[in-house]
Design an enzyme around this catalytic site. Structure first.
Site, PDB file in Angstrom:
ATOM      1  NE  ARG A 178      63.803  32.044  43.309  1.00  0.00           N
ATOM      2  CZ  ARG A 178      64.156  31.194  42.064  1.00  0.00           C
ATOM      3  NH1 ARG A 178      64.097  31.752  41.181  1.00  0.00           N
ATOM      4  NH2 ARG A 178      64.640  30.008  42.308  1.00  0.00           N
ATOM      5  CE  LYS A 203      66.789  32.186  45.396  1.00  0.00           C
ATOM      6  NZ  LYS A 203      66.484  31.251  46.674  1.00  0.00           N
ATOM      7  CG  HIS A 271      58.342  32.166  47.893  1.00  0.00           C
ATOM      8  ND1 HIS A 271      59.049  32.699  46.753  1.00  0.00           N
ATOM      9  CD2 HIS A 271      58.850  31.008  48.096  1.00  0.00           C
ATOM     10  CE1 HIS A 271      59.894  31.861  46.545  1.00  0.00           C
ATOM     11  NE2 HIS A 271      59.898  30.691  47.278  1.00  0.00           N
ATOM     12  NE  ARG A 274      59.928  29.920  43.129  1.00  0.00           N
ATOM     13  CZ  ARG A 274      60.660  29.648  41.866  1.00  0.00           C
ATOM     14  NH1 ARG A 274      60.100  30.145  41.064  1.00  0.00           N
ATOM     15  NH2 ARG A 274      61.903  28.845  41.997  1.00  0.00           N
ATOM     16  CG  HIS A 297      63.714  24.197  41.694  1.00  0.00           C
ATOM     17  ND1 HIS A 297      62.699  23.590  42.194  1.00  0.00           N
ATOM     18  CD2 HIS A 297      63.603  25.561  42.279  1.00  0.00           C
ATOM     19  CE1 HIS A 297      61.697  24.280  42.958  1.00  0.00           C
ATOM     20  NE2 HIS A 297      62.522  25.565  43.262  1.00  0.00           N
ATOM     21  CE1 TYR A 306      56.205  23.470  45.491  1.00  0.00           C
ATOM     22  CE2 TYR A 306      58.213  23.292  44.427  1.00  0.00           C
ATOM     23  CZ  TYR A 306      57.385  24.112  44.865  1.00  0.00           C
ATOM     24  OH  TYR A 306      58.002  25.433  45.327  1.00  0.00           O
TER      25      TYR A 306
END
Length: 326
Positions: A178, A203, A271, A274, A297, A306
């Site tokens: 990110r 995150k 983004h 990514r 994730h 994806y």
């Protein structure tokens, strides 16, 4: 190790003068807990702070007085629906409104956990539905063009700035980072020489290791070779024109200019690089679990989107090439 900076300090009441003292204290405690125990990112902390202030400002207008804990405990579904309607009138999209409601629910849970107030209104109102859209990935050739840093738009820009932007974009596409993660890299952790991996804190404070492939290391080395500023080991790797921390907005503007120079669609964003990283790995036979770890994730279901992109690309190729596709 790459770590996020601490969240912005300052009392919650700074942006909401006249706020009830106990309510402001509870908000400060909530934000500190999110940043400390929950390790929520500084950007999310700032967004949640704004979300709660906006809601309290709305209640002040609706009630004609500054809200307090008792007012929150007495909220009715009509109050929350009116707030959501106001935000819609302000042009707020469903996804942003959903995040704002998540922030308010989090604060309400905090109040209940601390025994300060029971705010049950959020259990009585449905959240807005958000259509799940597939991320827009670039084809590999276009992604390479964006990260190459060799376009006519570089005229008039200092060579080191063009090299810096190319290095940042290379990390987004070549390592799946990110923007915030790329800009949080310290000079001492720069992927150059024998350093062929990075430890990223993403995150939720989730730590992951990502490889730094040769083109990424070369782009970072090219930037460091001509960067005119002194970069302390514990300082940021990427700096602005005057040597301060680089703003994410600068990279966003760079990609906007690249879109014009390369004739790319509006969906070509930082983004999207990514997303392209993940999509291209999957199309080359990458394992979904491994891609999940590389992206950071928390849930495999987030990464599974994806697989839909890869199927969509396959069907597009079929419709374009097969004689009976029409």
């Amino acid at each position: 190790m790459v770590q996020h900076a601490p969240p912005a300090a300052g009392p919650f009441s700074n942006g909401a003068p006249g706020l009830d003292e106990k309510l402001a204290e509870a908000a400060d405690q909530w934000l500190r807990r999110l940043a400390g125990e929950r390790r929520v990112s500084p950007l999310t902390i700032d967004a949640y702070r704004r979300d709660l202030r906006q809601f309290l400002h709305f209640l002040r207008e609706r009630r004609g007085a500054s809200p307090d804990l008792a007012v929150l405990a007495e909220l009715k579904p009509a109050d929350l629906r009116a707030f959501m309607a106001r935000r819609r009138e302000d042009g707020v999209a469903s996804r942003s409104l959903l995040r704002q409601l998540a922030a308010l629910r989090s604060f309400a849970r905090h109040l209940g956990r601390e025994g300060l107030a029971t705010v049950g209104v959020f259990d009585k109102v449905r959240s807005p539905k958000v259509a799940r859209t597939l991320p827009k990935a670039l084809v590999a050739a276009r992604a390479r063009e964006i990260t190459a840093g060799e376009t006519d738009m570089d005229e008039g820009r200092a060579p080191w700035i063009a090299a810096r932007d190319a290095a940042v974009l290379s990390l987004l596409y070549g390592a799946g980072l990110r923007i915030s993660e790329a800009l949080s890299i310290r000079r001492g952790d720069a992927p150059v020489g024998r350093t062929d991996s990075l430890t990223i804190v993403g995150k939720g404070g989730k730590t992951r290791a990502v490889p730094a492939i040769a083109p990424v290391r070369a782009a970072v080395a090219a930037y460091l070779d001509i960067c005119p500023h002194s970069l302390p080991k514990d300082g940021p790797l990427f700096v602005g024109a005057r040597g301060g921390p680089l703003s994410p907005r600068i990279i966003q503007l760079t990609v906007e200019r690249l879109r014009g120079a390369l004739g790319l669609p509006d969906s070509a964003t930082p983004h999207a690089l990514r997303h392209s990283f993940a999509t291209h790995l999957l199309s080359r036979g990458g394992d979904l679990r491994s891609i999940q770890e590389l992206l950071g994730h928390a849930s495999l279901s987030t990464t599974q989107i994806y697989t839909s992109i890869d199927k969509a690309r396959l069907f597009e190729a079929y419709r374009a090439a097969h004689p009976r596709a029409e």
